[in-house]
Scaffold this active site. Structure first.
Site, PDB file in Angstrom:
ATOM      1  CG  ASN A  43      -0.227  -0.092   2.493  1.00  0.00           C
ATOM      2  OD1 ASN A  43       0.489   0.837   2.860  1.00  0.00           O
ATOM      3  ND2 ASN A  43      -0.365  -1.206   3.201  1.00  0.00           N
TER       4      ASN A  43
ATOM      5  CG  ASP B 182      -6.881  -5.147   6.500  1.00  0.00           C
ATOM      6  OD1 ASP B 182      -6.476  -5.087   7.667  1.00  0.00           O
ATOM      7  OD2 ASP B 182      -7.434  -4.186   5.917  1.00  0.00           O
TER       8      ASP B 182
ATOM      9  CE  LYS C 298       8.355 -12.765 -13.698  1.00  0.00           C
ATOM     10  NZ  LYS C 298       9.063 -12.174 -14.823  1.00  0.00           N
TER      11      LYS C 298
ATOM     12  N   PRO D  94      -2.483 -11.591  10.572  1.00  0.00           N
ATOM     13  CG  PRO D  94      -0.380 -11.817  11.571  1.00  0.00           C
ATOM     14  CD  PRO D  94      -1.130 -12.064  10.286  1.00  0.00           C
ATOM     15  CG  ASP D  95      -5.660  -6.417  14.187  1.00  0.00           C
ATOM     16  OD1 ASP D  95      -4.852  -5.703  14.805  1.00  0.00           O
ATOM     17  OD2 ASP D  95      -6.686  -5.969  13.638  1.00  0.00           O
ATOM     18  CB  ILE D  96       0.325  -6.077  14.654  1.00  0.00           C
ATOM     19  CG1 ILE D  96       0.835  -7.021  13.568  1.00  0.00           C
ATOM     20  CG2 ILE D  96       1.435  -5.705  15.630  1.00  0.00           C
ATOM     21  CD1 ILE D  96       1.715  -6.385  12.534  1.00  0.00           C
TER      22      ILE D  96
ATOM     23  CE  LYS E  60     -10.340   0.369  12.107  1.00  0.00           C
ATOM     24  NZ  LYS E  60      -9.804   0.907  10.877  1.00  0.00           N
TER      25      LYS E  60
ATOM     26  CE  LYS F  60      -7.943  -2.796  14.280  1.00  0.00           C
ATOM     27  NZ  LYS F  60      -7.042  -3.434  13.336  1.00  0.00           N
TER      28      LYS F  60
HETATM   29  O1  C5P Z   1      -6.275  -1.625   9.038  1.00  0.00           O
HETATM   30  P1  C5P Z   1      -7.036  -1.044  10.230  1.00  0.00           P
HETATM   31  O2  C5P Z   1      -7.872   0.122   9.858  1.00  0.00           O
HETATM   32  O3  C5P Z   1      -7.734  -2.091  11.020  1.00  0.00           O
HETATM   33  O4  C5P Z   1      -5.870  -0.445  11.151  1.00  0.00           O
HETATM   34  C1  C5P Z   1      -6.149   0.162  12.365  1.00  0.00           C
HETATM   35  C2  C5P Z   1      -5.007   0.003  13.302  1.00  0.00           C
HETATM   36  O5  C5P Z   1      -4.658  -1.351  13.448  1.00  0.00           O
HETATM   37  C3  C5P Z   1      -3.709   0.706  12.929  1.00  0.00           C
HETATM   38  O6  C5P Z   1      -3.164   1.225  14.104  1.00  0.00           O
HETATM   39  C4  C5P Z   1      -2.839  -0.400  12.378  1.00  0.00           C
HETATM   40  O7  C5P Z   1      -1.481  -0.139  12.601  1.00  0.00           O
HETATM   41  C5  C5P Z   1      -3.319  -1.586  13.165  1.00  0.00           C
HETATM   42  N1  C5P Z   1      -3.273  -2.867  12.452  1.00  0.00           N
HETATM   43  C6  C5P Z   1      -2.421  -3.841  12.890  1.00  0.00           C
HETATM   44  N2  C5P Z   1      -2.415  -5.068  12.274  1.00  0.00           N
HETATM   45  C7  C5P Z   1      -3.248  -5.321  11.248  1.00  0.00           C
HETATM   46  C8  C5P Z   1      -4.125  -4.342  10.778  1.00  0.00           C
HETATM   47  C9  C5P Z   1      -4.100  -3.105  11.404  1.00  0.00           C
HETATM   48  O8  C5P Z   1      -1.663  -3.607  13.828  1.00  0.00           O
HETATM   49  N3  C5P Z   1      -3.228  -6.510  10.671  1.00  0.00           N
END
Ligand code: C5P
Length: 404
Positions: free
Chosen positions: A209, A277, A287, A305-307, A339, A343
């Site tokens: 991105n 995401d 390739k 994974p959502d960090i 959000k 989160k």
């Molecule tokens: O992509 P999103 O809008 O959910 O991101 C919101 C927050 O979550 C941001 O702070 C981003 O750094 C964090 N994030 C993350 N891991 C992901 C997606 C988002 O830490 N896989």
């Protein structure tokens, strides 16, 4: 208070002229400056000008009988509260990284037991060269502080990272290190994520991105300036590693998560990275070939994974304060509140990234801070560095770390 003293090693870069201004500003603050010039630096700034501004003799030769009689080079190396190398040329960095000592400047840098800060300045291609990267990594691992370089037009006509930071920034970096009392987050451990992630499709292609890492990097720097011990986990960006910060470079979301977990425990975690995401379910080792007549490949994506959520819900090492960003297009506050709940983080900094706002990759940002159930706090449009400073101020207050 005892007089504070800086040993300034001026390297042979065109930007050496900026040191003249720096010397003047340090003197204005009552800081004594003793200067050492390399052979190349003497071609670029006059030792007489440097001596006049510093109000002290300038040193430039290792085998000078008069200098050694007045002050041995070992004493010169140790009689300072801080050693600053500016401009730190590629050559000087290489010598330092390898422990060479073939002139006065490099010998002092090897002989000193004082904290050392380097402010690199060179052509962008030299800066990006693997040899310079290696040398810099070595220096950081050796505990040497790095300021800059800044990005922009170069004297050689090229553009990119490699400019010596401005004298005001050098001054700030020196003052921050000489006045530890003014650093309210002293020794606080902090983690920042920044930049995009790259999710491989095959060995040469990836999904990514437009995140530039500017905001996350600015936050890491502002935290470090306030005295925090910062680990910055960054995806691939052109923004240089901030000074005084331990930067871990990663590519994928999974690598980013791993690096974040490895940085725990921290008191504060700030997730400013634009983490992908989804990632391609599998990436072949070869390739993907475009075969005549064959249909285009179909990418199957799986969730990353959502960090932020992982850190905010960590069972044993949840940071005291977890901060996330919400980049949204429209209906900012409602989406940001949702959000925050989803989160499990403490604060959300929401920003509008609709087309035309120029936030992604731009220099400025307009933030809506949601710190709890109370009303959101709307900040005016600010430079990303200023957003970072405000956020750090809020953190100082929230953690009760007011400066003395
Ligand atoms: O992509 P999103 O809008 O959910 O991101 C919101 C927050 O979550 C941001 O702070 C981003 O750094 C964090 N994030 C993350 N891991 C992901 C997606 C988002 O830490 N896989």
């Amino acid at each position: 208070m005892a007089e504070r003293r800086v040993l300034l090693v001026i390297g042979g870069g065109i930007a050496a002229y900026k040191c003249l201004e720096l010397i003047r500003r340090l003197k204005e603050r009552g800081i004594a400056v003793r200067c050492v010039l390399t052979r190349a630096a003497k071609e670029l700034v006059s030792p007489l000008t440097v001596a006049a501004l510093a109000g002290e003799k300038v040193y430039d030769a290792l085998f000078s009988l008069t200098d050694e009689a007045e002050m041995g080079h070992i004493r010169l190396a140790r009689e300072a509260d801080l050693v600053l190398v500016a401009p730190a040329t590629a050559d000087l960095l290489a010598k330092m990284a390898n422990g060479l000592a073939d002139d006065l400047a490099s010998t002092l840098l090897l002989a000193t037991d004082r904290p050392v800060l380097v402010a690199p300045a060179m052509n962008p291609v030299m800066w990006a060269h693997p040899a310079t990267r290696r040398n810099l990594a070595r220096l950081v691992a050796d505990g040497i502080g790095v300021i800059g370089p800044a990005e922009g037009d170069m004297a050689c006509g090229e553009t990119g990272p490699g400019r010596l930071v401005e004298p005001s920034e050098l001054l700030e970096a020196v003052l921050a290190r000489l006045e530890p009392g003014a650093r309210p987050l002293s020794a606080l451990r902090a983690l920042v994520t920044s930049g995009p992630t790259r999710e491989p499709i095959d060995p040469v292609r990836f999904l990514a991105n437009r995140s530039s890492g500017r905001q996350g990097h600015a936050i890491a720097k502002a935290l470090a300036d306030a005295g925090a011990e910062v680990t910055l986990v960054s995806g691939p960006v052109a923004t240089p590693d901030p000074p005084g910060v331990r930067t871990v470079h990663v590519e994928t979301a999974r690598e980013m998560l791993e690096a974040c977990l490895a940085a725990l425990p921290v008191e504060v975690a700030i997730c400013a990275a634009a983490v992908a995401d989804w990632r391609p379910e599998s990436a072949p080792g070869e390739k993907i070939k475009k075969e005549p007549g064959a249909p285009p490949p179909v990418l199957r994506l799986v969730e990353n994974p959502d960090i932020l959520a992982t850190l905010a819900r960590h069972p044993t090492a949840r940071p005291r304060l977890v901060v996330g960003f919400a980049a949204e297009t429209g209906d900012l506050e409602a989406k940001a509140r949702t959000k925050r709940a989803k989160k499990g983080c403490d604060w959300i900094l929401a920003n509008d990234v609709s087309e035309g706002t120029g936030v992604f990759g731009g220099a400025r940002n307009r933030i809506l801070l949601i710190a709890g159930e109370g009303p959101a706090e709307a900040w005016p449009e600010l430079a990303k560095e200023e957003v970072a400073r405000r956020l750090v101020e809020r953190i100082v207050t929230a953690l009760g770390r007011r400066s003395p």
